[in-house]
Scaffold this active site. Sequence first.
Site, PDB file in Angstrom:
ATOM      1  N   ASN A 105      -8.738   3.090   2.846  1.00  0.00           N
ATOM      2  CA  ASN A 105      -7.585   2.248   2.474  1.00  0.00           C
ATOM      3  C   ASN A 105      -6.743   2.949   1.400  1.00  0.00           C
ATOM      4  OD1 ASN A 105      -8.735   0.224   4.067  1.00  0.00           O
ATOM      5  ND2 ASN A 105      -9.654  -0.849   2.327  1.00  0.00           N
ATOM      6  N   GLY A 108      -6.721 -10.041 -10.330  1.00  0.00           N
ATOM      7  CA  GLY A 108      -6.662 -10.925  -9.158  1.00  0.00           C
ATOM      8  C   GLY A 108      -5.304 -11.598  -9.034  1.00  0.00           C
ATOM      9  N   ALA A 122      -6.996  -5.481  -1.264  1.00  0.00           N
ATOM     10  CA  ALA A 122      -5.874  -5.574  -2.212  1.00  0.00           C
ATOM     11  C   ALA A 122      -5.975  -4.497  -3.289  1.00  0.00           C
ATOM     12  CB  ALA A 122      -5.853  -6.956  -2.866  1.00  0.00           C
ATOM     13  N   ASP A 132      -7.519  -1.655  -3.252  1.00  0.00           N
ATOM     14  CA  ASP A 132      -7.351  -0.282  -2.759  1.00  0.00           C
ATOM     15  C   ASP A 132      -5.877   0.045  -2.518  1.00  0.00           C
ATOM     16  OD1 ASP A 132     -10.130  -0.259  -2.699  1.00  0.00           O
ATOM     17  OD2 ASP A 132     -10.163  -0.947  -0.623  1.00  0.00           O
ATOM     18  N   GLY A 185     -12.649   0.427   4.756  1.00  0.00           N
ATOM     19  CA  GLY A 185     -13.450   1.213   3.805  1.00  0.00           C
ATOM     20  C   GLY A 185     -12.524   1.547   2.649  1.00  0.00           C
ATOM     21  N   ASP A 197      -7.060  -4.324   6.073  1.00  0.00           N
ATOM     22  CA  ASP A 197      -6.925  -3.856   4.688  1.00  0.00           C
ATOM     23  C   ASP A 197      -5.747  -2.921   4.459  1.00  0.00           C
ATOM     24  OD1 ASP A 197      -9.360  -5.081   4.610  1.00  0.00           O
ATOM     25  OD2 ASP A 197     -10.413  -3.429   3.640  1.00  0.00           O
TER      26      ASP A 197
HETATM   27  P1  ADP Z   1      -9.811  -6.108  -5.659  1.00  0.00           P
HETATM   28  O1  ADP Z   1      -9.285  -6.288  -4.260  1.00  0.00           O
HETATM   29  O2  ADP Z   1     -10.156  -4.709  -5.943  1.00  0.00           O
HETATM   30  O3  ADP Z   1     -10.912  -7.074  -5.975  1.00  0.00           O
HETATM   31  P2  ADP Z   1      -7.936  -7.818  -7.127  1.00  0.00           P
HETATM   32  O4  ADP Z   1      -8.637  -8.991  -6.516  1.00  0.00           O
HETATM   33  O5  ADP Z   1      -7.795  -7.844  -8.592  1.00  0.00           O
HETATM   34  O6  ADP Z   1      -8.611  -6.424  -6.660  1.00  0.00           O
HETATM   35  O7  ADP Z   1      -6.502  -7.726  -6.458  1.00  0.00           O
HETATM   36  C1  ADP Z   1      -5.616  -6.677  -6.706  1.00  0.00           C
HETATM   37  C2  ADP Z   1      -4.208  -7.212  -6.740  1.00  0.00           C
HETATM   38  O8  ADP Z   1      -3.952  -7.955  -5.545  1.00  0.00           O
HETATM   39  C3  ADP Z   1      -3.913  -8.171  -7.876  1.00  0.00           C
HETATM   40  O9  ADP Z   1      -3.555  -7.477  -9.046  1.00  0.00           O
HETATM   41  C4  ADP Z   1      -2.765  -8.996  -7.302  1.00  0.00           C
HETATM   42  O10 ADP Z   1      -1.533  -8.291  -7.400  1.00  0.00           O
HETATM   43  C5  ADP Z   1      -3.127  -9.087  -5.840  1.00  0.00           C
HETATM   44  N1  ADP Z   1      -3.875 -10.307  -5.558  1.00  0.00           N
HETATM   45  C6  ADP Z   1      -5.215 -10.418  -5.350  1.00  0.00           C
HETATM   46  N2  ADP Z   1      -5.544 -11.706  -5.109  1.00  0.00           N
HETATM   47  C7  ADP Z   1      -4.411 -12.427  -5.153  1.00  0.00           C
HETATM   48  C8  ADP Z   1      -4.061 -13.816  -4.956  1.00  0.00           C
HETATM   49  N3  ADP Z   1      -4.997 -14.736  -4.679  1.00  0.00           N
HETATM   50  N4  ADP Z   1      -2.751 -14.172  -5.078  1.00  0.00           N
HETATM   51  C9  ADP Z   1      -1.795 -13.272  -5.351  1.00  0.00           C
HETATM   52  N5  ADP Z   1      -2.051 -11.959  -5.544  1.00  0.00           N
HETATM   53  C10 ADP Z   1      -3.323 -11.533  -5.448  1.00  0.00           C
HETATM   54  O1  CKP Z   2     -11.850  -3.884  -3.528  1.00  0.00           O
HETATM   55  P1  CKP Z   2     -11.154  -3.969  -2.228  1.00  0.00           P
HETATM   56  O2  CKP Z   2     -11.082  -5.384  -1.696  1.00  0.00           O
HETATM   57  O3  CKP Z   2      -9.814  -3.306  -2.248  1.00  0.00           O
HETATM   58  O4  CKP Z   2     -12.069  -3.128  -1.236  1.00  0.00           O
HETATM   59  C1  CKP Z   2     -12.183  -3.392   0.136  1.00  0.00           C
HETATM   60  C2  CKP Z   2     -13.037  -2.381   0.826  1.00  0.00           C
HETATM   61  O5  CKP Z   2     -15.141  -0.418   1.379  1.00  0.00           O
HETATM   62  C3  CKP Z   2     -13.333  -2.820   2.258  1.00  0.00           C
HETATM   63  O6  CKP Z   2     -12.579  -2.052   3.170  1.00  0.00           O
HETATM   64  C4  CKP Z   2     -14.829  -2.607   2.441  1.00  0.00           C
HETATM   65  O7  CKP Z   2     -15.119  -1.906   3.609  1.00  0.00           O
HETATM   66  C5  CKP Z   2     -15.240  -1.819   1.195  1.00  0.00           C
HETATM   67  O8  CKP Z   2     -14.311  -2.237   0.205  1.00  0.00           O
HETATM   68  C6  CKP Z   2     -16.700  -2.127   0.851  1.00  0.00           C
HETATM   69  O9  CKP Z   2     -17.557  -1.288   1.181  1.00  0.00           O
HETATM   70  O10 CKP Z   2     -16.955  -3.195   0.272  1.00  0.00           O
HETATM   71 MG    MG Z   3     -11.579  -3.285  -5.375  1.00  0.00          MG
END
Ligand code: ADP
Ligand code: CKP
Ligand code: MG
Length: 313
Positions: A38, A228, A256, A258, A34, A294
Amino acid sequence: MVDVIALGEPLVQFNSFTSGPLRFVNYFEKHIAGSELNFCIAVIRNHLSCGLIARVGNDEFGRNIIEYSRAQGIDTTYIKVDKETFTGIYFIQRGYPIPMKSELIYYRKGSAGSRLSPEDVDETYIRSARLVHSTGITLAISDSAKEAVIKAFELAKSRSLDTNIRPKLWSSLEKARETILPILKKYDIEVLVTDPDDTKILLDVTDPDDAYRKYKELGVKVLLYKLGAKGAMAYKDNVKAFKEGYKVQVEDPTGAGDAMAGTFISLYLQGKGIEYSLAHGIAASTIVITVRGDNELTPTTEDAERFLNEFKT
Ligand code: ADP
Ligand code: CKP
Ligand code: MG
Ligand code: MG
């Protein structure tokens, strides 16, 4: 009394042990997750205290969430057991159809977590914290959960928000925009965590500098803009920092953002600059994506320091 408080729905995660369509997956590995849970763990690994305001069901998964949270050092005083309904769960499908990406399949509609409500928000507790955090997920799961966030933001000394727009949880993207934007406008947000996809929905821009300008107009002080695999950017007082992502083997990217948000915000609150906080946020998110789960591997400040000094790719 704690430094940071987060409001949101903790969930039990069933992560596919193998990648591919869920119908071919035979084994699932349970994790506690969640977004806000996280986040709390990341805040704590960076040495501030954190409480989670939430509801779980009166069931084994609810007990699992409370015990796990307590074991990780989260203040669980305001995690309420709701006898009316069940603890929400979700499955993660990994690596299909897009390699290195995951898909979340929720079983949470009508869950205890979604019944979070303003009555769960204790005024004295909120007023005593340095910062209150929530996400677009909590704003999406029910009107009462949204009202709980609004009450907490109203009482908070300072606030952070992760937009985390989950299209599956909103009736339309329009609805997401109509809900999130007024909150950004009304409350001064100390740290906004977001990315180009969500910013396209909210402001119809994706360029980081444009996004910062527009968010700043809405009262955002610090922007953490995640890109990302490319890395992330941070902005404060018209100064920007960028840190590239690391090339690692991605097992599951869930969580990632969070890990990065909790790490960045915890360090920022301790007076660290945006560059330092961003580097540590990148370290935390990079480590987290190399495993299923997570938050187990979210590093302490010291372990992230080691990563930054020793890991070169
Ligand atoms: P969220 O999980 O909220 O969608 P992001 O996908 O932007 O956020 O990921 C957050 C951080 O995790 C990025 O800024 C990067 O540092 C790392 N990250 C995410 N995906 C990758 C990947 N495929 N390779 C390397 N680092 C990654
Ligand atoms: O954006 P993130 O990938 O960091 O978020 C992951 C979390 O709460 C995951 O734990 C999941 O349970 C959630 O986002 C969701 O409700 O999507
Ligand atoms: Mg996110
Ligand atoms: Mg992502």
